[in-house]
Scaffold this motif. Sequence first.
Motif, PDB file in Angstrom:
ATOM      1  N   ILE A  87       0.831  -1.206   0.000  1.00 48.85           N
ATOM      2  CA  ILE A  87       0.000   0.000   0.000  1.00 48.85           C
ATOM      3  C   ILE A  87       0.863   1.253   0.000  1.00 48.85           C
ATOM      4  N   ALA A  88       1.958   1.205   0.794  1.00 49.81           N
ATOM      5  CA  ALA A  88       2.739   2.426   1.002  1.00 49.81           C
ATOM      6  C   ALA A  88       3.418   2.925  -0.271  1.00 49.81           C
ATOM      7  N   VAL A  89       3.954   2.019  -1.067  1.00 53.30           N
ATOM      8  CA  VAL A  89       4.713   2.447  -2.237  1.00 53.30           C
ATOM      9  C   VAL A  89       4.022   1.982  -3.518  1.00 53.30           C
ATOM     10  N   PRO A  90       3.566   2.924  -4.322  1.00 51.78           N
ATOM     11  CA  PRO A  90       2.921   2.513  -5.564  1.00 51.78           C
ATOM     12  C   PRO A  90       3.936   1.878  -6.505  1.00 51.78           C
ATOM     13  N   PRO A  91       3.489   1.043  -7.445  1.00 54.74           N
ATOM     14  CA  PRO A  91       4.417   0.384  -8.358  1.00 54.74           C
ATOM     15  C   PRO A  91       5.277   1.406  -9.085  1.00 54.74           C
ATOM     16  N   GLN A  92       6.591   1.131  -9.167  1.00 56.67           N
ATOM     17  CA  GLN A  92       7.495   2.036  -9.861  1.00 56.67           C
ATOM     18  C   GLN A  92       7.509   1.664 -11.336  1.00 56.67           C
ATOM     19  N   PRO A  93       7.538   2.672 -12.189  1.00 55.84           N
ATOM     20  CA  PRO A  93       7.658   2.327 -13.612  1.00 55.84           C
ATOM     21  C   PRO A  93       9.023   1.699 -13.864  1.00 55.84           C
ATOM     22  N   THR A  94       9.056   0.609 -14.597  1.00 53.27           N
ATOM     23  CA  THR A  94      10.330  -0.057 -14.863  1.00 53.27           C
ATOM     24  C   THR A  94      11.026   0.689 -15.978  1.00 53.27           C
ATOM     25  N   THR A  95      12.264   1.101 -15.693  1.00 51.10           N
ATOM     26  CA  THR A  95      12.967   1.947 -16.651  1.00 51.10           C
ATOM     27  C   THR A  95      13.375   1.156 -17.882  1.00 51.10           C
ATOM     28  N   THR A  96      13.517  -0.169 -17.735  1.00 53.59           N
ATOM     29  CA  THR A  96      14.025  -0.952 -18.852  1.00 53.59           C
ATOM     30  C   THR A  96      12.924  -1.328 -19.847  1.00 53.59           C
ATOM     31  N   THR A  97      11.675  -1.079 -19.478  1.00 54.38           N
ATOM     32  CA  THR A  97      10.585  -1.426 -20.382  1.00 54.38           C
ATOM     33  C   THR A  97      10.626  -0.516 -21.602  1.00 54.38           C
ATOM     34  N   THR A  98      10.733  -1.122 -22.772  1.00 54.96           N
ATOM     35  CA  THR A  98      10.727  -0.305 -23.983  1.00 54.96           C
ATOM     36  C   THR A  98       9.307  -0.194 -24.497  1.00 54.96           C
ATOM     37  N   ARG A  99       8.962   1.012 -24.865  1.00 54.18           N
ATOM     38  CA  ARG A  99       7.615   1.243 -25.344  1.00 54.18           C
ATOM     39  C   ARG A  99       7.564   1.081 -26.857  1.00 54.18           C
ATOM     40  N   ASP A 100       6.573   0.403 -27.317  1.00 53.21           N
ATOM     41  CA  ASP A 100       6.349   0.304 -28.747  1.00 53.21           C
ATOM     42  C   ASP A 100       5.964   1.692 -29.258  1.00 53.21           C
ATOM     43  N   GLN A 101       6.685   2.151 -30.291  1.00 55.87           N
ATOM     44  CA  GLN A 101       6.430   3.494 -30.813  1.00 55.87           C
ATOM     45  C   GLN A 101       5.001   3.639 -31.332  1.00 55.87           C
ATOM     46  N   ASN A 102       4.420   2.523 -31.726  1.00 53.08           N
ATOM     47  CA  ASN A 102       3.097   2.614 -32.339  1.00 53.08           C
ATOM     48  C   ASN A 102       1.958   2.621 -31.325  1.00 53.08           C
ATOM     49  N   THR A 103       2.293   2.326 -30.045  1.00 51.26           N
ATOM     50  CA  THR A 103       1.192   2.271 -29.077  1.00 51.26           C
ATOM     51  C   THR A 103       0.707   3.665 -28.758  1.00 51.26           C
ATOM     52  N   ASN A 104      -0.540   3.753 -28.438  1.00 55.60           N
ATOM     53  CA  ASN A 104      -1.168   5.010 -28.075  1.00 55.60           C
ATOM     54  C   ASN A 104      -0.523   5.541 -26.799  1.00 55.60           C
ATOM     55  N   PRO A 105       0.074   6.757 -26.855  1.00 52.51           N
ATOM     56  CA  PRO A 105       0.774   7.269 -25.672  1.00 52.51           C
ATOM     57  C   PRO A 105      -0.167   7.532 -24.498  1.00 52.51           C
ATOM     58  N   LEU A 106      -1.449   7.654 -24.767  1.00 50.96           N
ATOM     59  CA  LEU A 106      -2.394   7.935 -23.685  1.00 50.96           C
ATOM     60  C   LEU A 106      -2.855   6.662 -22.995  1.00 50.96           C
ATOM     61  N   GLN A 107      -2.562   5.527 -23.606  1.00 46.53           N
ATOM     62  CA  GLN A 107      -3.047   4.286 -23.009  1.00 46.53           C
ATOM     63  C   GLN A 107      -2.148   3.853 -21.865  1.00 46.53           C
ATOM     64  N   PRO A 108      -2.709   3.731 -20.650  1.00 48.32           N
ATOM     65  CA  PRO A 108      -1.861   3.331 -19.520  1.00 48.32           C
ATOM     66  C   PRO A 108      -1.361   1.908 -19.685  1.00 48.32           C
ATOM     67  N   ASP A 109      -0.148   1.640 -19.120  1.00 46.21           N
ATOM     68  CA  ASP A 109       0.441   0.307 -19.224  1.00 46.21           C
ATOM     69  C   ASP A 109      -0.359  -0.725 -18.460  1.00 46.21           C
ATOM     70  N   GLY A 110      -1.002  -0.306 -17.359  1.00 50.46           N
ATOM     71  CA  GLY A 110      -1.709  -1.271 -16.530  1.00 50.46           C
ATOM     72  C   GLY A 110      -0.717  -2.109 -15.753  1.00 50.46           C
ATOM     73  N   ASN A 111      -1.146  -3.230 -15.274  1.00 50.05           N
ATOM     74  CA  ASN A 111      -0.289  -4.064 -14.443  1.00 50.05           C
ATOM     75  C   ASN A 111      -0.600  -5.518 -14.729  1.00 50.05           C
ATOM     76  N   GLN A 112       0.445  -6.262 -15.187  1.00 48.21           N
ATOM     77  CA  GLN A 112       0.243  -7.673 -15.524  1.00 48.21           C
ATOM     78  C   GLN A 112      -0.072  -8.501 -14.287  1.00 48.21           C
ATOM     79  N   SER A 113       0.509  -8.107 -13.150  1.00 49.20           N
ATOM     80  CA  SER A 113       0.240  -8.851 -11.921  1.00 49.20           C
ATOM     81  C   SER A 113      -0.116  -7.872 -10.811  1.00 49.20           C
TER      82      SER A 113
END
Length: 246
Positions: A87-113
């Motif tokens: 609860i205390a610490v929200p998930p940190q964005p992983t710096t190594t995740t590469t974003r597909d250039q074609n994905t909608n920049p407004l679409q949140p990544d969500g959380n796989q787990s």
Amino acid sequence: MTLGELGGSAPTAQALREMVRRYGLHLTPGDWEGTERDNEPKWHNRTRFERKKMEREGLLVPARESRGIWRLTETGSAEYRRRRDPIAVPPQPTTTTTRDQNTNPLQPDGNQSPTRVEATTQRVVRSTAVAEHVKRVHDSTCQICNTRLATPTGAYAEAAHIQPLGRPHEGPDVPSNVLCLCPNHHVLFDLGMLLVTDNLVVIDQHSGAPMGHLAERPGHQIERRYLEYHRTWWRRRKNSVNAGGH
Ligand SMILES: [Zn+2]
């Protein structure tokens, strides 16, 4: 997790010892067999493999920079805190995740787990008997649009309370305060977009026009005072919004 509890870093040997202490029971006999090359227990290799993986994910300081010490990076430490205390610490964005250039920049990544937490809430206990009775009388058909949603497990409809059960409304959980509605009309009714007159005319609040009659069936009588409560509540809200906006 082990490393986090050791304060974020540890010499290789200590890290390995700690892993045995914690996870020793989970190792299979095969894991203790030496490899043909240098007779080191196989799980050491497994641990190294895990270490490489953590490096790639940016959680661990690379071996060549940390000289025999296993050390968590900032991302790794944050991830450890997140797992320890979801609860205390929200998930940190992983710096190594590469974003597909074609994905909608407004679409949140969500959380796989997504993190699951246990929480205690207070809610009004509704009688399923009341809801089931009203739905049965109407054969799960929406009283506003006459839709009956057939599904493999039977028709789907929702029991909508006219005067809501929760605070501040404190409506009663009785059949005369319940409508059988399709999901869309349930939402619109709950948000005050549809009001019902005492003559059971459904009024669309967007256009102010009547949409038709609320269907009634023998065995289910709607009490007018609940409809009046619903109308009054939403008209008052609408007026206060208008007064505040101008
Ligand atoms: Zn409907």
